[in-house]
Design a protein around this motif. Structure first.
Motif, short mmCIF file in Angstrom:
data_model
loop_
_atom_site.label_atom_id
_atom_site.label_comp_id
_atom_site.label_asym_id
_atom_site.label_seq_id
_atom_site.Cartn_x
_atom_site.Cartn_y
_atom_site.Cartn_z
N UNK A 103 32.41 1.49 5.95
CA UNK A 103 31.54 2.66 5.88
C UNK A 103 31.49 3.22 4.47
N UNK A 104 32.63 3.25 3.78
CA UNK A 104 32.66 3.72 2.40
C UNK A 104 31.77 2.89 1.50
N UNK A 105 31.85 1.56 1.62
CA UNK A 105 31.01 0.67 0.81
C UNK A 105 29.54 0.82 1.19
N UNK A 106 29.27 0.90 2.49
CA UNK A 106 27.87 0.94 2.93
C UNK A 106 27.19 2.22 2.44
N UNK A 107 27.89 3.33 2.47
CA UNK A 107 27.28 4.60 2.07
C UNK A 107 27.24 4.75 0.56
N UNK A 108 28.38 4.57 -0.10
CA UNK A 108 28.48 4.90 -1.52
C UNK A 108 27.99 3.81 -2.46
N UNK A 109 27.91 2.58 -1.98
CA UNK A 109 27.46 1.48 -2.84
C UNK A 109 26.11 0.94 -2.37
N UNK A 110 26.06 0.47 -1.13
CA UNK A 110 24.82 -0.11 -0.62
C UNK A 110 23.72 0.94 -0.56
N UNK A 111 24.06 2.16 -0.08
CA UNK A 111 23.06 3.22 0.00
C UNK A 111 22.49 3.56 -1.36
N UNK A 112 23.35 3.62 -2.39
CA UNK A 112 22.88 3.89 -3.75
C UNK A 112 21.98 2.78 -4.24
N UNK A 113 22.35 1.54 -3.98
CA UNK A 113 21.54 0.40 -4.43
C UNK A 113 20.17 0.40 -3.75
N UNK A 114 20.14 0.69 -2.44
CA UNK A 114 18.86 0.71 -1.73
C UNK A 114 17.96 1.82 -2.26
N UNK A 115 18.52 2.98 -2.53
CA UNK A 115 17.72 4.09 -3.04
C UNK A 115 17.16 3.76 -4.43
N UNK A 116 17.99 3.17 -5.28
CA UNK A 116 17.54 2.85 -6.64
C UNK A 116 16.44 1.80 -6.62
N UNK A 117 16.47 0.89 -5.67
CA UNK A 117 15.38 -0.09 -5.56
C UNK A 117 14.06 0.63 -5.29
N UNK A 118 14.09 1.65 -4.42
CA UNK A 118 12.88 2.43 -4.14
C UNK A 118 12.48 3.28 -5.35
N UNK A 119 13.46 3.76 -6.11
CA UNK A 119 13.15 4.53 -7.32
C UNK A 119 12.39 3.66 -8.31
N UNK A 120 12.83 2.43 -8.47
CA UNK A 120 12.14 1.52 -9.41
C UNK A 120 10.74 1.20 -8.92
N UNK A 121 10.57 1.09 -7.61
CA UNK A 121 9.24 0.84 -7.06
C UNK A 121 8.30 2.01 -7.30
#
Length: 742
Positions: A103-121
């Protein structure tokens, strides 16, 4: 913005709406159950801190239409961001110090990566502001600069490992070794209640084992790499993802230290929920924190939440150049340090003036901290845990009594206190020894670059905080106020009379009240009742002989009762062999009624009559033989009791005509009875005293433990079941000869 329903996110939204009138905010909000994100934000805006903004805008709907957009979605599957954004603030994240590692990895790492992908889009020039923590510095020492953390870590390898741990640990939890150990413990604890109850406890224990292993895996991996816990480890890896994004886009990383209540805005002391220091402050005020494992001169880096959000607003207004992330510590320890000894002195001074009340004993006595060091505190706590284990074993095997229940109640309080101390010692030990000073030069330079008007409106220079004023006059009053109100409510409830039952509406399903007999309605048991029936027909010498025979069997009967109650009942009822069934009924009517009524609790009778007046069906369900229930016939609509088998002459054979209703068989019978009579079990009541009655109590929506044994008492406390003390009649008299003067 993400994380708007959290502490920092809510404060930031308030500041943006109240102090930055030209800004429109889009909020990424996850639906919660059937509640849509828009409804969640509307509910958020009903909180008192938004009252002025809502009123100035003409209401919540007008405010949302003019200045707030809601984007339904989750970081795990971030939706496409709307067009026209200037900046994205990422406040969401797992803030637990010890989350399950996946859960720590999914929220703090994967969640950040997914959001940044949308930011770049969404466009090349968006300013991304990432809210992290100053404690990504981990177990380092000394001055911590505002810059990247020196990571000797393979991000992708750690991410793959962290996400795979649930599957691996779930598989291990189903191994014969783990299941056998948990099953044996569950069966030892719950065998009297039944095999399925033990099986449910085994599965619950397996799931708890999985959670604990996931937490331990994350904590150990973090410490092996130089971080305090899984939280700071995964937040540091999240920063690595942001740093990669910053090579081609604008990105800022804001690192607050320990965020606590507001200094001034939205009002002094504003706080949502308990943060890092509150449980410790409250425990100290209640006299439950005898010592703390910190060095007296170690800095505890606290920052008010309004300073944090003001700094975020300033960072938003000053996007950095592309190529490297900008870093900002929002902290106090470098220029306005607060030590643990100063924290202790101020908190103690507050409680000296405004103590909690310890019931009728007056003000709570405050512990005096001497700061002996973490090792000394650990030794004291470990000794307390060992003493508790010994006391727990003794009280769990003690005979049932009011004194045993009182000791169990006090022991339960001690257990909760030890668990609290252990949890916070394990979590905070690293932080109390972290000799860190977070350099905040970038943050101070940003503040000084603002106009005088903005410096006054968006104050985040922590060097101006007066810790004595903040702790004694602002923070401690704010965090203790809801606890004091709750204490007042509890005291009022204890003084108030027990409310009666509401009459049942004709259009609603039927409701039943199920009662156990021995130990619940009356202070008797099957052995004592057998002696009352048997000894009346014997002479003096024969009575003594029969008493001696039964007393000799008691140790074996006690062991049988602890293993399996049905076997215990069958053993007792073998002694009815040769009795005439009709004579037992006659004895019950002529002689046993007075005995039963003398043992019957007046409070129990009042409760049964309350149920009858409310239109509820009253049911007695007992393992006692039916003749012994005859004195209670007028109180119940139905009595389900053990039936003695008889031969063709009406003579008891010493066996039962069917298995006795005990443990899980009671719950099964209740379900069948409810289906036959159209009874709503969720609205029904059950009353019992023994851990073997756990299935009976769990089968209804309103379980009540009556003078429970230690095991049931603990279960009832854990699950917030009602506990009552129905004492026997004051006229009840016991003697060594249960036949009395007959």
């Amino acid at each position: 913005m993400t994380g708007v329903t959290g502490f920092v996110g809510e404060a930031l939204l308030h500041r943006m709406l109240s102090e930055v009138p030209g800004v429109r905010v889009t909020l990424l909000v996850r639906p919660k159950g059937s509640t849509r994100g828009t409804a969640r934000i509307a509910a958020l805006l009903k909180k008192p801190i938004f009252a002025e903004v809502v009123e100035a805008s003409g209401g919540i709907e007008a405010l949302m239409a003019a200045r707030i957009g809601v984007l339904e979605g989750d970081l795990a599957d971030t939706p496409e961001l709307p067009a026209g954004l200037d900046a994205v603030v990422h406040c969401a994240g797992d803030v637990s110090f010890d989350p399950p590692v996946d859960e720590g990895f999914r929220t703090n790492v994967v969640g950040t990566r997914e959001l940044l992908a949308r930011v770049r889009d969404a466009g090349p020039d968006l300013h991304y502001v990432h809210i992290s923590t100053a404690y990504v510095a981990g177990r380092r020492r000394g001055s911590i600069p505002e810059g990247p953390v020196d990571l000797e870590v393979d991000l992708e390898a750690e991410l793959a490992w962290g996400l795979s741990q649930r599957r691996a640990i779930e598989d291990r939890s189903r191994s014969a070794e783990v299941l056998t150990a948990e099953r044996k413990k569950a069966e030892k604890a719950h065998s009297r209640a039944g095999a399925l109850t033990a099986a449910a406890a085994t599965e619950a224990a397996r799931k708890e084992w999985v959670k604990n292993e996931l937490v331990a895996a994350g904590a150990e991996r973090a410490r092996s790499l130089g971080w305090t816990d899984c939280y700071t480890f995964t937040k540091a890896l999240g920063e690595r993802v942001v740093e990669e994004h910053a090579r081609t886009h604008r990105a800022s990383i804001v690192r607050p230290s320990i965020i606590e209540s507001a200094l001034t805005t939205p009002h002094p002391g504003w706080i949502e929920g308990f943060k890092m220091a509150e449980p410790l402050i409250l425990a100290y005020g209640r006299g439950e924190l005898p010592e703390f494992p910190a060095a007296a001169d170690t800095i505890v880096d606290i920052v008010p939440v309004d300073h944090v959000v003001a700094a975020i607003v300033a960072v938003l207004a000053h996007p950095p150049q592309v190529g490297r992330a900008a870093y900002f510590h929002v902290s106090s320890g470098d220029r306005q340090p607060l030590t643990f000894h100063q924290l202790y002195e101020n908190v103690r001074a507050y409680f000296d003036r405004h103590p909690f009340q310890a019931g009728d004993r007056g003000a709570t006595r405050l512990p005096e901290w001497r700061f002996p060091g973490a090792h000394a505190v650990e030794r004291v706590l470990s000794s307390g845990e060992r003493a508790y284990q010994v006391a727990d074993f003794l009280i769990s095997h003690a005979p049932r009594s009011d004194r045993a229940r009182d000791l169990a109640r006090r022991l339960e309080q001690q257990r909760r206190r030890l668990e609290f101390l252990r949890r916070y010692l394990d979590i905070y030990a690293e932080y109390t020894q972290a000799e860190l000073r977070f350099h905040d030069g970038n943050t101070l330079a940003l503040f000084r670059s603002l106009s005088e008007a903005d410096q006054a409106r968006f104050a985040f220079d922590t060097s101006v905080v007066d810790w004595k004023v903040y702790l004694q006059d602002i923070h401690c009053p704010a965090v203790t106020a809801p606890i004091r109100r709750l204490d007042e409510v509890r005291a009022a409830r204890r003084k108030a009379a027990t409310p009666g039952l509401r009459p049942l509406s004709p259009e609603k399903p039927a409701v039943a009240a199920f009662f156990d007999m021995d130990g619940t309605l009356l202070s008797s048991n099957v052995i004592e009742t057998y002696l009352w029936v048997r000894l009346r027909e014997l002479s003096g010498a024969e009575r003594l002989a029969e008493l001696g025979r039964v007393v000799g069997k008691v140790p074996a009967l006690v062991q049988a009762e602890r293993r399996e109650r049905s076997a215990f009942l069958r053993t007792v009822y073998r002694d009815y062999e040769g009795a005439r069934r009709a004579d037992l009924d006659q004895i019950a009517d002529d002689h046993l009624t007075d005995h039963v009524l003398s043992r019957l609790s007046p409070a129990a009778v009042r409760r049964i009559r309350e149920h009858r007046r409310a239109g509820h069906r009253t049911v007695l369900i007992t393992g006692a033989i039916r003749p012994l229930t005859r004195p209670l016939r007028t109180l119940f609509d139905h009595i389900e009791a053990a039936e003695l088998a008889v031969d063709e002459r009406g003579i008891c054979t010493g066996y039962l005509s069917s298995s006795p209703l005990v443990g899980e068989s009671r719950a099964a019978w209740m379900a069948s009875y409810a289906a036959e009579h159209g009874i709503d079990m969720a609205a029904s009541f059950a009353y019992a005293d023994s851990h073997s009655d756990l299935p009976l109590l769990a089968a209804v929506g309103n379980p009540v433990a009556v003078r429970p044994d230690v095991t049931l008492f603990r279960h009832a406390r854990k699950h917030h079941w009602k506990i009552v003390d129905w004492k026997s009649s004051g006229s009840s008299v016991r003697s060594l000869d249960p036949a009395g003067g007959l």
